[in-house]
Design an enzyme around this catalytic site. Sequence first.
Site, mmCIF file in Angstrom:
data_model
loop_
_atom_site.group_PDB
_atom_site.id
_atom_site.type_symbol
_atom_site.label_atom_id
_atom_site.label_comp_id
_atom_site.label_asym_id
_atom_site.label_seq_id
_atom_site.Cartn_x
_atom_site.Cartn_y
_atom_site.Cartn_z
ATOM 1 N N HIS A 1 -8.576 -6.330 4.784
ATOM 2 C CA HIS A 1 -8.246 -5.540 6.016
ATOM 3 C C HIS A 1 -9.576 -5.383 6.728
ATOM 4 C CE1 HIS A 1 -3.875 -3.943 5.456
ATOM 5 N NE2 HIS A 1 -3.924 -5.288 5.502
ATOM 6 N N ASP B 1 -10.041 4.092 10.779
ATOM 7 C CA ASP B 1 -9.623 2.935 11.685
ATOM 8 C C ASP B 1 -9.968 2.575 13.002
ATOM 9 O OD1 ASP B 1 -7.844 1.527 9.573
ATOM 10 O OD2 ASP B 1 -7.286 3.542 9.329
ATOM 11 N N TRP C 1 0.822 -1.077 -0.053
ATOM 12 C CA TRP C 1 0.087 0.034 -0.017
ATOM 13 C C TRP C 1 0.961 1.274 0.013
ATOM 14 C CZ3 TRP C 1 -0.179 3.972 4.144
ATOM 15 C CH2 TRP C 1 -1.088 4.685 3.718
ATOM 16 N N HIS D 1 -11.837 1.740 3.168
ATOM 17 C CA HIS D 1 -11.106 2.565 1.775
ATOM 18 C C HIS D 1 -12.119 2.885 0.659
ATOM 19 C CE1 HIS D 1 -6.676 1.531 2.645
ATOM 20 N NE2 HIS D 1 -7.164 1.986 3.933
ATOM 21 N N ASP E 1 -11.926 7.014 6.391
ATOM 22 C CA ASP E 1 -10.972 5.839 6.786
ATOM 23 C C ASP E 1 -10.503 5.926 8.273
ATOM 24 O OD1 ASP E 1 -9.507 3.620 6.450
ATOM 25 O OD2 ASP E 1 -7.865 5.061 5.717
ATOM 26 N N GLU F 1 -3.003 -3.080 -2.118
ATOM 27 C CA GLU F 1 -4.038 -2.710 -1.474
ATOM 28 C C GLU F 1 -4.499 -1.130 -1.953
ATOM 29 O OE1 GLU F 1 -3.319 -1.643 2.889
ATOM 30 O OE2 GLU F 1 -5.231 -1.375 3.273
ATOM 31 N N ASP G 1 -6.731 -4.134 10.775
ATOM 32 C CA ASP G 1 -6.145 -3.112 10.704
ATOM 33 C C ASP G 1 -6.880 -1.951 11.318
ATOM 34 O OD1 ASP G 1 -4.455 -0.786 9.700
ATOM 35 O OD2 ASP G 1 -5.299 -1.141 7.552
ATOM 36 N N ASP H 1 -9.565 -3.276 1.816
ATOM 37 C CA ASP H 1 -9.785 -2.591 3.064
ATOM 38 C C ASP H 1 -11.054 -1.957 3.306
ATOM 39 O OD1 ASP H 1 -9.767 -0.563 5.303
ATOM 40 O OD2 ASP H 1 -7.574 -0.885 5.578
ATOM 41 N N LYS I 1 -7.221 2.407 -2.344
ATOM 42 C CA LYS I 1 -7.836 3.347 -1.256
ATOM 43 C C LYS I 1 -8.276 4.278 -2.079
ATOM 44 C CE LYS I 1 -6.253 5.610 2.948
ATOM 45 N NZ LYS I 1 -5.461 5.747 4.138
HETATM 46 C C1 RNT Z 1 -3.773 2.614 5.034
HETATM 47 C C2 RNT Z 1 -3.874 1.222 4.821
HETATM 48 C C3 RNT Z 1 -2.730 0.376 5.203
HETATM 49 C C4 RNT Z 1 -1.968 0.924 6.680
HETATM 50 C C5 RNT Z 1 -1.188 -0.121 7.343
HETATM 51 C C6 RNT Z 1 -0.479 0.621 8.697
HETATM 52 O O1 RNT Z 1 -4.974 3.286 4.766
HETATM 53 O O2 RNT Z 1 -5.224 0.718 5.351
HETATM 54 O O3 RNT Z 1 -2.996 -0.838 5.341
HETATM 55 O O4 RNT Z 1 -3.280 0.887 7.639
HETATM 56 O O5 RNT Z 1 -0.289 -0.505 6.174
HETATM 57 ZN ZN ZN Z 2 -5.219 -1.294 5.401
#
Ligand code: RNT
Ligand code: ZN
Length: 417
Positions: free
Chosen positions: A286, A296, A185, A262, A294, A226, A325, A259, A228
């Site tokens: 993820h 998290d 990513w 994303h 996003d 990955e 994640d 993810d 986004k």
């Molecule tokens: C970032 C991505 C990625 C990170 C990690 C730390 O938006 O989700 O996966 O969270 O690599």
């Molecule tokens: Zn991620």
Amino acid sequence: MSADTEKNYAQAKEAYAAIGVDSDAAIGSLEKFGISMHCWQGDDVIGFDHDGPLTGGIQTTGDYPGRARTPEELMADIDKVFSLVGGKRHKLNLHASYAVFKNGSHDRDVIEPGDFSAWVDYAKARGLGLDMNPTYFSHGKAGKYTLASPDAAIRDFWVEHGRACVRVSQHFAEALGQPCLLNIWIPDGSKDVPADRIGPRERFAESMDRTIAEPHDKDKVYVAIESKVFGIGLESYTVGSAEFGLCYAASRGIVPLFDNGHYHPTEMVSDKISSALTFFDKLALHITRPVRWDSDHVVRFDDEVREIANEIVRCGVDRVFVGTDWFDAGINRIAAWVIGMRCLQKAMLSAFLTPHAAFKKMQDECRDTELFVRQEELKTLPLGAVWDMFCERAGVPGAEWYGEVENYEKEVLSKRS
Ligand code: RNT
Ligand code: ZN
């Protein structure tokens, strides 16, 4: 075992048997279901190979005391987490920035398998697998662009970093006797309207090609990309968009990684899994929780995670690499890990306790009303009693695990300044 756990489970087993579901088999499936747990919840995504802030458009918020400051502290914290999470086949997901240098530090373009020997020893001793991520952020050469940089020297540096990570991943797979997922990513993009969208994307593809040209065994190292939609400070343009990630993965035979933070807030990854698996052999995920963006947040046992779990089970658990994640520095970090891991496992248990074949038959026979009724009635069956039995059999606490975290905070975390 407490008499209640046993009695409640016996009743639950009957309730699930009545809809054709074997709860012992569901517990067995959950025991075997491995999750690749991210290492970066314990130290706010900082790592050990650099000084300086977290960059790349991702952010932790909060200043709860007790952040892990050394590899030893992080490893002790991860041990605490796994003592509260059942299951036998988990992996630990590392970032390159978590290298533990023994003889002086190396820059990221020249890291070596030996820089991760502390993690290999750690994983071996605990029967864990390891996954890997190159770290294209929090570094002097990670300005606005990395693999997509207009500066060839910057691109070369990050290509070398990725190639070094391929070698590290191959080593992980060989040392631990199980495949390693290497997930790529990059945070490249721009805050405002760009003048050139295709140039950076072409450069990213070319840099990716050079990265994955590093020799590796395809049955040992699975490379993923990955995608986004945006990052902080990268609101208008992200080089590695969803379409880029999918097209790149499809054209090069690598694995796409979704993810669930994303995408635009109304887009659901649960609906994307089957589309990808119509065409790809494998998919990586993820699991996170986006709250409006996003963000998290720590994963909860919510509808989307449950539906993602259903799709993983329906499409085949062996086809999906499931990783976590999230990063929250506003609550006890061990609890943040454990809450999310257990919620994901509860979602998987709920999916293993769903009579998918019977429901599919209803759909195929256009018995939509009955399907609706049965899907909703299923939600209030005694999942909790089966979960308690899973915890009991796995030798981890049931609902009362928080006391363990409180003690750990008192004995260990509060002594970190
Ligand atoms: C970032 C991505 C990625 C990170 C990690 C730390 O938006 O989700 O996966 O969270 O690599
Ligand atoms: Zn991620």
